[in-house]
Design a protein around this motif. Structure first.
Motif, PDB file in Angstrom:
ATOM      1  N   VAL A  32       0.857  -1.187   0.000  1.00  0.00           N
ATOM      2  CA  VAL A  32       0.000   0.000   0.000  1.00  0.00           C
ATOM      3  C   VAL A  32       0.888   1.230   0.000  1.00  0.00           C
ATOM      4  N   THR A  33       0.398   2.270  -0.613  1.00  0.00           N
ATOM      5  CA  THR A  33       1.128   3.534  -0.649  1.00  0.00           C
ATOM      6  C   THR A  33       0.795   4.322   0.606  1.00  0.00           C
ATOM      7  N   TYR A  34       1.827   4.707   1.340  1.00  0.00           N
ATOM      8  CA  TYR A  34       1.622   5.467   2.567  1.00  0.00           C
ATOM      9  C   TYR A  34       1.186   6.892   2.248  1.00  0.00           C
ATOM     10  N   LYS A  35       0.175   7.353   2.965  1.00  0.00           N
ATOM     11  CA  LYS A  35      -0.254   8.755   2.945  1.00  0.00           C
ATOM     12  C   LYS A  35      -0.597   9.129   4.383  1.00  0.00           C
ATOM     13  N   PHE A  36      -0.122  10.273   4.809  1.00  0.00           N
ATOM     14  CA  PHE A  36      -0.448  10.753   6.150  1.00  0.00           C
ATOM     15  C   PHE A  36      -1.940  11.056   6.219  1.00  0.00           C
ATOM     16  N   PRO A  37      -2.652  10.695   7.247  1.00  0.00           N
ATOM     17  CA  PRO A  37      -2.270  10.149   8.544  1.00  0.00           C
ATOM     18  C   PRO A  37      -2.534   8.646   8.707  1.00  0.00           C
ATOM     19  N   TYR A  38      -2.161   7.852   7.718  1.00  0.00           N
ATOM     20  CA  TYR A  38      -2.359   6.406   7.784  1.00  0.00           C
ATOM     21  C   TYR A  38      -1.736   5.876   9.061  1.00  0.00           C
ATOM     22  N   GLU A  39      -2.513   5.097   9.811  1.00  0.00           N
ATOM     23  CA  GLU A  39      -1.982   4.553  11.062  1.00  0.00           C
ATOM     24  C   GLU A  39      -2.356   3.084  11.237  1.00  0.00           C
ATOM     25  N   PRO A  40      -1.813   2.233  10.367  1.00  0.00           N
ATOM     26  CA  PRO A  40      -2.103   0.807  10.510  1.00  0.00           C
ATOM     27  C   PRO A  40      -1.412   0.237  11.747  1.00  0.00           C
ATOM     28  N   TYR A  41      -1.953  -0.857  12.214  1.00  0.00           N
ATOM     29  CA  TYR A  41      -1.252  -1.617  13.235  1.00  0.00           C
ATOM     30  C   TYR A  41      -0.163  -2.372  12.485  1.00  0.00           C
ATOM     31  N   ILE A  42       1.043  -2.417  13.028  1.00  0.00           N
ATOM     32  CA  ILE A  42       2.177  -2.913  12.249  1.00  0.00           C
ATOM     33  C   ILE A  42       2.886  -4.090  12.914  1.00  0.00           C
ATOM     34  N   LEU A  43       3.556  -4.853  12.075  1.00  0.00           N
ATOM     35  CA  LEU A  43       4.530  -5.853  12.489  1.00  0.00           C
ATOM     36  C   LEU A  43       5.854  -5.370  11.920  1.00  0.00           C
ATOM     37  N   ALA A  44       6.854  -5.244  12.767  1.00  0.00           N
ATOM     38  CA  ALA A  44       8.130  -4.689  12.301  1.00  0.00           C
ATOM     39  C   ALA A  44       9.262  -5.196  13.187  1.00  0.00           C
ATOM     40  N   PRO A  45      10.482  -5.121  12.675  1.00  0.00           N
ATOM     41  CA  PRO A  45      11.631  -5.531  13.502  1.00  0.00           C
ATOM     42  C   PRO A  45      11.830  -4.547  14.666  1.00  0.00           C
ATOM     43  N   GLN A  46      12.495  -5.003  15.694  1.00  0.00           N
ATOM     44  CA  GLN A  46      12.745  -4.150  16.857  1.00  0.00           C
ATOM     45  C   GLN A  46      13.646  -2.966  16.534  1.00  0.00           C
ATOM     46  N   SER A  47      14.292  -2.993  15.409  1.00  0.00           N
ATOM     47  CA  SER A  47      15.242  -1.936  15.051  1.00  0.00           C
ATOM     48  C   SER A  47      14.575  -0.687  14.467  1.00  0.00           C
ATOM     49  N   ILE A  48      13.260  -0.663  14.363  1.00  0.00           N
ATOM     50  CA  ILE A  48      12.593   0.509  13.789  1.00  0.00           C
ATOM     51  C   ILE A  48      12.720   1.713  14.723  1.00  0.00           C
ATOM     52  N   PRO A  49      12.573   2.925  14.188  1.00  0.00           N
ATOM     53  CA  PRO A  49      12.566   4.102  15.072  1.00  0.00           C
ATOM     54  C   PRO A  49      11.458   3.961  16.115  1.00  0.00           C
ATOM     55  N   ARG A  50      11.722   4.449  17.289  1.00  0.00           N
ATOM     56  CA  ARG A  50      10.763   4.368  18.384  1.00  0.00           C
ATOM     57  C   ARG A  50       9.716   5.468  18.285  1.00  0.00           C
ATOM     58  N   TYR A  51       8.609   5.289  18.990  1.00  0.00           N
ATOM     59  CA  TYR A  51       7.598   6.331  19.083  1.00  0.00           C
ATOM     60  C   TYR A  51       8.221   7.595  19.665  1.00  0.00           C
ATOM     61  N   ASP A  52       7.801   8.724  19.191  1.00  0.00           N
ATOM     62  CA  ASP A  52       8.288   9.999  19.700  1.00  0.00           C
ATOM     63  C   ASP A  52       7.574  10.304  21.020  1.00  0.00           C
ATOM     64  N   VAL A  53       8.334  10.594  22.061  1.00  0.00           N
ATOM     65  CA  VAL A  53       7.760  10.796  23.391  1.00  0.00           C
ATOM     66  C   VAL A  53       6.844  12.016  23.467  1.00  0.00           C
ATOM     67  N   ARG A  54       6.914  12.906  22.507  1.00  0.00           N
ATOM     68  CA  ARG A  54       6.029  14.081  22.541  1.00  0.00           C
ATOM     69  C   ARG A  54       4.565  13.684  22.435  1.00  0.00           C
ATOM     70  N   PHE A  55       4.286  12.471  21.963  1.00  0.00           N
ATOM     71  CA  PHE A  55       2.903  12.052  21.780  1.00  0.00           C
ATOM     72  C   PHE A  55       2.412  11.129  22.886  1.00  0.00           C
ATOM     73  N   PHE A  56       3.220  10.938  23.915  1.00  0.00           N
ATOM     74  CA  PHE A  56       2.826  10.057  25.013  1.00  0.00           C
ATOM     75  C   PHE A  56       1.526  10.566  25.637  1.00  0.00           C
ATOM     76  N   GLY A  57       0.482   9.766  25.539  1.00  0.00           N
ATOM     77  CA  GLY A  57      -0.793  10.109  26.152  1.00  0.00           C
ATOM     78  C   GLY A  57      -1.558  11.222  25.470  1.00  0.00           C
ATOM     79  N   TYR A  58      -1.158  11.628  24.266  1.00  0.00           N
ATOM     80  CA  TYR A  58      -1.796  12.783  23.641  1.00  0.00           C
ATOM     81  C   TYR A  58      -2.357  12.533  22.252  1.00  0.00           C
ATOM     82  N   GLY A  59      -2.430  11.310  21.786  1.00  0.00           N
ATOM     83  CA  GLY A  59      -2.965  11.082  20.455  1.00  0.00           C
ATOM     84  C   GLY A  59      -1.914  11.303  19.382  1.00  0.00           C
ATOM     85  N   ASN A  60      -2.246  10.919  18.175  1.00  0.00           N
ATOM     86  CA  ASN A  60      -1.360  10.992  17.008  1.00  0.00           C
ATOM     87  C   ASN A  60      -0.084  10.176  17.159  1.00  0.00           C
ATOM     88  N   ASP A  61      -0.052   9.293  18.132  1.00  0.00           N
ATOM     89  CA  ASP A  61       1.152   8.489  18.331  1.00  0.00           C
ATOM     90  C   ASP A  61       1.387   7.543  17.153  1.00  0.00           C
TER      91      ASP A  61
END
Length: 130
Positions: A32-61
């Motif tokens: 699938v072609t990614y377009k913002f704000p696509y937010e699928p549930y994902i399966l990925a290796p542990q080496s992916i970038p981590r969630y940005d802490v600015r969104f902790f508890g605030y949506g758009n994570d």
């Protein structure tokens, strides 16, 4: 009834790129072609970038995380015959916080994140944002 998550008015865009009609009949994984704000549930290796802490508890994570995964060059593929169950839940406690309008805070945080991400991955102008 089974349906895509966030299929209610205004939020269905977060999952529409999965193309559920295709998913229902597919026999093989499909890209699938990614377009913002696509937010699928994902399966990925542990080496992916981590969630940005600015969104902790605030949506758009998930939306911000997938934006960064796309910027980092990850591909999005849908696996037929696989699914995740999403249980409805109350909005996060951030909605009731009074120190600043939550939607205003979220909008500013997201704008800053997208700019930071674009700089980090040297994207001139993101093709992922419509």
């Amino acid at each position: 009834k089974i349906h895509q998550v966030h299929n209610d008015g205004g939020r269905e865009i977060a999952h529409k790129y999965t193309m559920y009609d295709t998913w229902k009949t597919a026999e093989q994984p499909y890209p699938v072609t990614y377009k913002f704000p696509y937010e699928p549930y994902i399966l990925a290796p542990q080496s992916i970038p981590r969630y940005d802490v600015r969104f902790f508890g605030y949506g758009n994570d998930k939306a911000s995380h997938n934006y960064e995964l796309n910027a980092a060059g990850f591909e999005f593929n849908v696996f037929p015959k696989h699914f995740v169950v999403h249980v409805r839940h109350a909005q996060g406690s951030w909605v009731q916080q009074t120190f600043i309008d939550p939607k205003d805070r979220l909008s500013r945080t997201l704008t800053t994140f997208l700019q930071d991400c674009d700089r980090r991955y040297a994207m001139k102008k993101s093709k992922a944002v419509e």
